[in-house]
Enzyme design. Sequence first.
Site, PDB file in Angstrom:
ATOM      1  N   CYS A 151       0.846  -1.208   0.000  1.00 23.60           N
ATOM      2  CA  CYS A 151       0.000   0.000   0.000  1.00 23.60           C
ATOM      3  C   CYS A 151       0.885   1.263   0.000  1.00 23.60           C
ATOM      4  O   CYS A 151       1.721   1.425  -0.878  1.00 23.60           O
ATOM      5  CB  CYS A 151      -0.961  -0.050   1.183  1.00 23.60           C
ATOM      6  SG  CYS A 151      -2.232   1.219   1.121  1.00 23.60           S
ATOM      7  N   MET A 152       0.717   2.122   0.998  1.00 26.30           N
ATOM      8  CA  MET A 152       1.510   3.350   1.048  1.00 26.30           C
ATOM      9  C   MET A 152       3.005   3.013   1.154  1.00 26.30           C
ATOM     10  O   MET A 152       3.857   3.744   0.623  1.00 26.30           O
ATOM     11  CB  MET A 152       1.060   4.141   2.280  1.00 26.30           C
ATOM     12  CG  MET A 152       1.656   5.488   2.440  1.00 26.30           C
ATOM     13  SD  MET A 152       1.191   6.111   4.083  1.00 26.30           S
ATOM     14  CE  MET A 152       1.563   7.831   3.914  1.00 26.30           C
TER      15      MET A 152
END
Lengths: 419, 312
Positions: A151-152
Amino acid sequence: MEQPKISLDLILANLAEDAEKTQERVTKASEVLLSPLHTDLATTPYDVVWQEDRVKLKHYRTDGEKALKTPLLVVYALINRETMLDLQPDRSVVKTFMNSGLDLYMLDWGYPTRKDRYLTIDDHVNCYIDGAVDFIRERTGAEKINLMGICMGGTFCVIYSALHPEKIRNLVTTVTPSSFDTQKGLLHIWMRAIDVDKLVDTFGNLPGDVMNMGFLLLNPARLMIDKYVGFFENMDNRAFVENFVRMEKWIFDSPDVPGETFRQFVKDCYHGNLLIQNKLEVGGKRVDLKRITMPLLNFYGKFDHLVPPEACDKLTKAVGSKDTEDICLDTGHIGIYVSSKTQREFAPKIVRWLTERDGAPAAAQKPAKRAGVLVVKAAPAAKTAKGKGKARKKPAAPRTRSGKAPADRTTGRESMEAR
Amino acid sequence: MSAEQPGKSQPEFPLADWMKQSQEFWTTWMRAASQPREAVEPQESPRRTTGPGAARGRVQEGWETAFRMWQSLSAAASDPTSADAAVKGMETLPDFYMKLAQAGWLAVMKIQERMVEKAGKIGQKTEAYHFEAIDQNLINAWKEIYEEEFRQFYQIPQLGLMRYYQERFNECMDRMNLFQAAFSEFLYVLSVPVEKTSKVFQEKLEELQLEGKIPDKSRDYYQLWLRILEGHYMTLFQSPEYLEALRNMLGHLDSFIASKNSVLQDVLQFLPVPTNKEMDELIKDLHVFKRRVRELERRVKTLEKGSSPANG
């Protein structure tokens, strides 16, 4: 026209049966809930081998030879915790990696406090990730390491690989947003609506509870009602309850996000969409995706409401590498790591892909000698597509009648597909 | 100055009689209190500036000063013009309280009016999967009344030494009320899909009944209701109305927290603890120093590599 009759007697009979079953279930549930439950997360043993401020580097203990000579560093997002990759013994990405003979390192971002509010993306990428990468390189003697981002954390890995390509052998991105110019995910719509300056100026760090509330509101019908109805229906099942509680522990274990990092991420990525346009600046340097020339494997979820496929699938076209592969799994944002179905597809595929690209003579090519350790044989190399030589794999996605991602009902994880 | 008009009596200050009597009492008392000292100490002897006698003298002087002030005040109060002004001033107090009470009463009435209006709307057609005209009358009623009738009380200019503290406190109260209104509005918007779902669910059941497909298990009813609810939420969350309510709620939350922090900052200044503002400044300094040190370390490493024997 004669109106069809309603079988009222049948409805009443079913209701009576339901009431009886509920009574029985509640009696059994009290036994389950009042007895000791095994709900620990992240039980795979590890050592903390490096630390800078609040950030720790975990190294998972291995007792046998390593199948791959290149160590793998996993970088999780700043939202929620990396324990999700080792949620329970039978559904653990960490376990799969370990059993495949990977030399596994994982970054634990810890719990940011007020003193971390001024940390920027530059600090996370060029200080913490770079510090961990250098430490692993020095410790193992490897010139380059494998990097996997979630994800991030994946976005950070993309930035890192573009700024320090000389240190990365292979890059794996999973549910990683790189193009933010989409109206598909609710998060993308909401992030544009909020006044991030006011939010960060007020809170300092973005509180984990505020974010969690936002995540629950992504699908309140499923995440705030149906999930707990499912729990009520299965609370006499010990295994179900234990898995459910583990998931609850993980979901609500939400560290705050350092304020300036959040501000920069929202402004530069969600508002400006600078990364995919090669306009993002980190630490005074422009992030040029063309500098990502190492092999890239890019996973994303077809039913991911947080980071929709449209936010992920442009990365492979934007990088400079000729060895790239997109894999779209029929699952959601969390299901990709925890659903029983993807457990068979996701982690084993990463191991195969890394093994193929491990370079010089590796332990992977030797027959497995250790008992209970699976050494994955190298699969045939991915076919290269026309032109740039991209290999793409996008399997057709079977859907359930409700149009949702198929998931495992017995563990109540279907609700989590919304995340 | 205007002369007193014949036939028009001056307003009498209500406490004039009491002030006159108390003045006479204190005059007598003061005389009695000062007599023994004058009898013991001759007038021509120099005044003692130290010792118990001097202390008693200062106390007596203090009494005399206070008494003279009281005399001036009571004389001024007895003056017909001053009495008129004072009476008028006192008359305005009930006016002030009356206005406050009127505002409160008006608020209650308006809210009741909106509730009656809303009650009248029950049973009207609910447009499924549409959120363009969310009925927020009730929420808006309180918001409007607060902004029009009550808010001004928090904006009365503050005076004196504590004016900034009081101003910040008033601002905090004002922002708390605005946030509560915005939060109520947000919760209301979130509740609309439940309302709409009930209506659609009822229609679906009627359809199924006509088709003879009415479910006989409670779980099927629940699943049907849940699917409709989920659909409504998905539509709502992408609507401009929801985004506006979200933005509005978050904006007011930010403002309230910021003003609450300002009030806390004022309170913390009186305690021997560092405030958040002070800590933030320190943290920022440390952050900048760390970055500089890191950069210097990098440069040193580069220089070391460059000057190592292997590199010539």
